[in-house]
Structure formats: C-alpha cells, structure tokens
Design an enzyme around this catalytic site. Structure first.
Site, PDB file in Angstrom:
ATOM      1  N   SER A  60     -12.698-172.674 -15.335  1.00 47.58           N
ATOM      2  CA  SER A  60     -12.421-174.109 -15.249  1.00 47.58           C
ATOM      3  C   SER A  60     -11.076-174.312 -14.550  1.00 47.58           C
ATOM      4  O   SER A  60     -10.909-173.871 -13.420  1.00 47.58           O
ATOM      5  CB  SER A  60     -12.461-174.742 -16.638  1.00 47.58           C
ATOM      6  OG  SER A  60     -12.447-176.147 -16.536  1.00 47.58           O
ATOM      7  N   ASP A  93     -23.637-176.523 -14.756  1.00 51.75           N
ATOM      8  CA  ASP A  93     -22.300-176.973 -15.162  1.00 51.75           C
ATOM      9  C   ASP A  93     -22.195-178.494 -15.078  1.00 51.75           C
ATOM     10  O   ASP A  93     -22.302-179.060 -13.988  1.00 51.75           O
ATOM     11  CB  ASP A  93     -21.252-176.307 -14.259  1.00 51.75           C
ATOM     12  CG  ASP A  93     -19.816-176.541 -14.731  1.00 51.75           C
ATOM     13  OD1 ASP A  93     -19.553-177.587 -15.351  1.00 51.75           O
ATOM     14  OD2 ASP A  93     -18.973-175.672 -14.468  1.00 51.75           O
ATOM     15  N   HIS A 149     -20.708-175.178 -18.480  1.00 50.27           N
ATOM     16  CA  HIS A 149     -19.346-175.053 -17.986  1.00 50.27           C
ATOM     17  C   HIS A 149     -18.646-173.867 -18.650  1.00 50.27           C
ATOM     18  O   HIS A 149     -18.212-173.958 -19.795  1.00 50.27           O
ATOM     19  CB  HIS A 149     -18.575-176.341 -18.248  1.00 50.27           C
ATOM     20  CG  HIS A 149     -17.196-176.344 -17.660  1.00 50.27           C
ATOM     21  ND1 HIS A 149     -16.970-176.146 -16.314  1.00 50.27           N
ATOM     22  CD2 HIS A 149     -15.974-176.496 -18.228  1.00 50.27           C
ATOM     23  CE1 HIS A 149     -15.665-176.196 -16.083  1.00 50.27           C
ATOM     24  NE2 HIS A 149     -15.041-176.401 -17.221  1.00 50.27           N
TER      25      HIS A 149
END
Ligand code: CA
Length: 530
Positions: A185, A404, A443
């Site tokens: 991320s 995601d 994610h």
C-alpha cells in the site's frame, strides 16, 4: 576467500555460540552503549536490551512475542522542521542473519510498523521502521509544514535507512551484508520510491499493491466519492449493493478464464454491466439497482477522465472489488463509500491549497491536477527509468491483488508496462524487476483468491542465489485452514489448470502466456509453462 576459510575452520573448532559471542564482544557495541553513537542530524533517544518474550509496542493493546533484541529509538531531523521518529531492532549477533530489513507504512500513518518489524526480527533480520515524520493518520500535519510533507512523501524512508545501516554496523561490528525493503500500500509506494530515488539504499525491494501514483489516485478518490454520493453527501451504494455487484460480476465473468472457481482471473476480460441489475419498475429491493446506483457503479468502473481533453486521469476500480468481504477494507467502503467526505481531501486542503476550508465541490479536475503535479511532484513515485537501480544490481519484486478495492491494479499494471517499455522490453526488465498479480486478492491481503505468500524468501533467493522467481505459490485459508493453493505467475503469464487433478492445488496449474483479450487456452497434461 581466506576469511571464509578461517571462519569455517573456527566454526569447526569451536561451538558456534562461543565463536559468535567472542566476535560480538570484540567488534560490536553493547546495546546500552549504542546511544552514544553520533550521526549528523540523528538523535538516538535510547538503546535498550529487550529480553525474549512478550513486548508491547507503544500505543498497542496486545503484546508481540519476540526473540531477544536491542531496541534503538531515534529521531532524525534532516530539516529544522523535521521530526522523524524511527526504531531499529537488532538481534543479538548469534541470532542475526547478517541482513537489514526496512519495513513500510500504511496510508498516511504516522506510526512505526511494529508488527512488520516483529515479522522481520523473527526471521533473524535487523529491522527498521519510521513514523514518516508525524503522528497519526490525519493529514493536518502538512498544514504550513512543507518539509514534513516531503518527509512523509519520500525522505523519511531514506533517512531511516541510512541511519539504520550505521546503527546496525555499530551494534554488530560490521555492516549488514544485504538490505531489503518490504512494504504494501503506502509501503508499496515507499518501495518504488526507494528504487527510483535512492537506488543504493536497498539490494532487494518488495512493492505490494503500491499506491505510488499518489496524486492521480487522490484525485480519483475525490471524483469517486462525488460519483457515489448524493449532493447532500449520502452514499448511493449501501454495503449490500456492493456485495450484490461483486456476486453478479463473478457470476458473469468467473468462467471467462476457463475455470469456474469463484475468482475473476483477470477483470480486464470482464465487462459486466451493472445495468443488468436494474430494478424492474419503481420498486427497489435487495436484488436490484436503482438508476443512480447503476450510474454510480459504472463511474467507479470507468475511472476519472479530464473533462476538457477526455484523457484518462486515473483508472477505475476492477469488477470483483466492490464488496467481497465483511470488513470495510474488503470493499469500496473504506476509501470511497463510508467516509463523510472524499478520502484524503486533506491533500487538497493542507498540502496543495493551504486552505483548511477548501470545498471539494469546487474541484477543477483539469486545472487543479496540473497545479498539483507541478507543485507536489514528489508526492508520487512514477519514474519509469529505473536504470540506476538495475545497474547497481538491485532486484525489485512487485505484486498486487486483482480485486484490490483501494489501489486499482490496472494502474499498477500500467506502471509496470511503462517501465518495461522504458527499460528496453519485458526481458530486460525482468532481469531486475518482476511482477506478480494475485487474482481475487484484495488490498495487500484477503479476498476470495489465494492471498498469502512468502515474497521475501523469493527475493532472498533472487538477490543471494541469483534464482529469479518464475512463480510463487499462494494460499487461501478459511478459518485458519488452507483450502486452496495457486501459483502467482510472472506477469504477464496467467495460471491455467492443466486439466487434471484438484483445482485447489497449485501443482495442477501451469503459468502460460495469454493476451488479456485473447481466447482462453487451456493447457493439458504436465509441464506447459511458457
Ligand atoms: Ca474463474
């Protein structure tokens, strides 16, 4: 070579622990004395030996169970306005694997990544993490503090890395043999930033679900929020409708990859239109979408375009990412639907316009994007020429989840494609930079697809043994029990069932090359890798 022979002889003639302890005593600084180390612009606030057992990090409610380590707390001030906290955890010499691991952050989080540090420490790494120069996830820290924004954007990771190398050298009596960076991320953003800006910092880098196209992604958050909320700020797509969209997209597109397994292998093949769910007549129920809901979902898939030129500003989110799990992060809720105003609106208020009262309804997607890219180019990590990193022998592994709901994987694919074009093609790029897509992964973790894998071991093999990863086995678990394994394939290859054996076992899959929109080719029999 002589050194290696001597070391081998010494190990043969003395018990390992004694030998290493003797070396540590003669070369390294004791933990308590590391605080005396002087590095320009760095203050070592404390250095404390921590015994093996439970360790509760500051601000945490649960203890981590850790091996013994030396905990070094420090502050870096590369500018007069900087206040970058970081910690270095160093295993005792006999437990040290000889390497340093830098770990990344999440969001705008001004918090040291203790859990990630713990994972590295348990593997024998010396580890380092920073709060990126501020406390908390709120973006107000940037108001009137442009240097703190730079610290967050890229500087803090470099500064902590430089300092950690010296701290580890002091503690162990020698530099680490290798340095790796691992992040997902924002950590993936940091990973790519390091490869681009500071190619000498790390020998190997893992970039997961990288939020590196930060400026455009932030514009997309704002656009998407406006597209999915009424003018008075109410969400148009409630959570059950997100789940309905995912279920319907999977129903429509699951078989396109040749295997009905509950996973959309590549959402680019999927053109499911939410209008198929339009309510008949005027009555809305749980199984259908109203016209505004259809419109909102379409806009989420389509992404944001420049209103003047029609050029894409940022891709939309993939089909399959709408709402595949119970938690907000396993759907569009956390970053788009649930917030009371556009996610990261603080970027505009505190970093860009310096106007805490800025009204997101006044956004000009054309003019304001140009302004942002001119004023804050360092907020993104989108350099495509990675020649310096390649030249110094660096290795970069990138992965992302095809489902995601936070960082659209299409943007990650586009970045890799652009780098490959710049670096002379796929083969030349793969020499130092490899990409693995995880179908059905959310994610950084979770999702219906296999989403647990050990990328660090693959990176170690590549950097230390020269064995470049071709496929990486991923697993999916339900209630802690593995119920499916699959290979993640070297991009742009995809995993295809060989036609025999369990479709829940990775050994029955081959990695094959297939154009995204070509007819699916099913391999048969053994082998079949291309
Ligand atoms: Ca499928």
């Amino acid at each position: 070579m002589i050194g290696r022979l001597l070391a081998a002889a010494a190990i043969a003639s003395a018990p390992l622990a004694t030998q290493v302890a003797a070396r540590a005593a003669s070369n390294g600084t004791s933990c308590a004395n590391i605080a005396a180390l002087t590095i320009p612009n760095i203050t070592i606030r404390s250095s404390t030996a921590v015994a093996a057992g439970p360790f509760t990090p500051p601000g945490a409610s649960n203890a981590l169970t850790l091996p013994a380590f030396c905990r070094v707390e420090a502050t870096a001030r590369p500018t007069s306005d900087s206040d970058i906290h970081f910690e270095v955890w160093i295993p005792p010499a006999e437990a040290w694997n000889g390497k340093l691991e830098g770990v990344g952050n999440g969001g705008y989080s001004g918090a040291i990544g203790y859990a990630a540090m713990a994972a590295g420490l348990r593997r024998g790494y010396a580890v380092v993490s920073t709060d990126t120069g501020h406390a908390g996830d709120d973006m107000k820290f940037g108001q009137g503090h442009p240097e703190k924004v730079i610290d967050w954007a890229y500087r803090s990771i470099h500064v902590m890395t430089d300092a950690a190398k010296l701290v580890v050298r002091d503690a162990q009596g020698r530099f680490a043999d290798r340095a790796y960076f691992v992040g997902c991320s924002s950590g993936g953003h940091q990973a790519l930033s390091e490869a681009q800006r500071y190619p000498d910092d790390y020998d190997g880098i893992i970039a997961g679900d990288p939020a590196n196209n930060r400026i455009r992604q932030t514009f997309a958050f704002l656009y998407s929020w406006a597209a999915t909320h009424t003018p008075d700020g109410k969400p148009i797509l409630p959570a059950p409708k997100l789940a309905l969209l995912t279920k319907s997209a999977i129903d429509a597109c699951d078989a396109l990859d040749g295997l009905k397994d509950g996973i959309i292998d590549d959402p680019r093949r999927c053109h499911f239109d939410p209008a198929k769910l339009a309510c008949k007549g005027s009555a809305e129920d749980a199984s259908c979408l109203t016209p505004p809901q259809v419109d909102a979902a379409r806009k989420m898939y389509e992404g944001v375009k420049n209103p003047r030129t029609g050029e894409p500003i940022f891709t939309g989110w993939p089909r399959g990412s709408e709402g595949f799990g119970e938690s907000a992060i396993q759907s569009w809720r956390q970053y788009v639907i649930d917030p009371m105003e556009p996610m990261r609106v603080g970027f505009f208020r505190y970093f860009l316009f310096h106007d805490p009262n800025w009204d997101y309804r006044t956004i000009d997607l054309d003019r304001d994007l140009a302004f942002a890219e001119q004023k804050l180019p360092f907020m993104a990590a989108v350099e495509k020429d990675l020649t310096p990193f390649k030249k110094r022998g660096g290795k970069l592994l990138m992965y992302t989840g095809w489902a995601d709901p936070v960082v659209p994987p299409q943007d990650t694919v586009a970045y890799y494609d652009a780098v490959a074009k710049t670096m002379g093609g796929l083969d030349k790029t793969r020499e130092f930079y490899r990409f693995f897509l995880a179908p059905g992964m959310g994610h950084c973790s979770g999702g219906p697809g296999p989403n647990q894998f050990d990328m660090l071991t693959a990176l170690e093999q590549w950097v230390e043994k020269g064995v470049a990863p071709e496929r990486i086995t991923a697993s999916h678990s339900t209630n802690g029990k593995v119920d499916r394994t699959r290979p993640l394939c070297l991009y742009p290859q995809v995993a295809r069932w060989k036609g025999t054996g369990s479709t829940d076992d990775a050994v029955n899959f081959a990695c094959v090359t297939e154009a995204p929109n070509a007819p699916v080719r099913r391999t048969t029999g053994g082998g079949g890798r291309e």
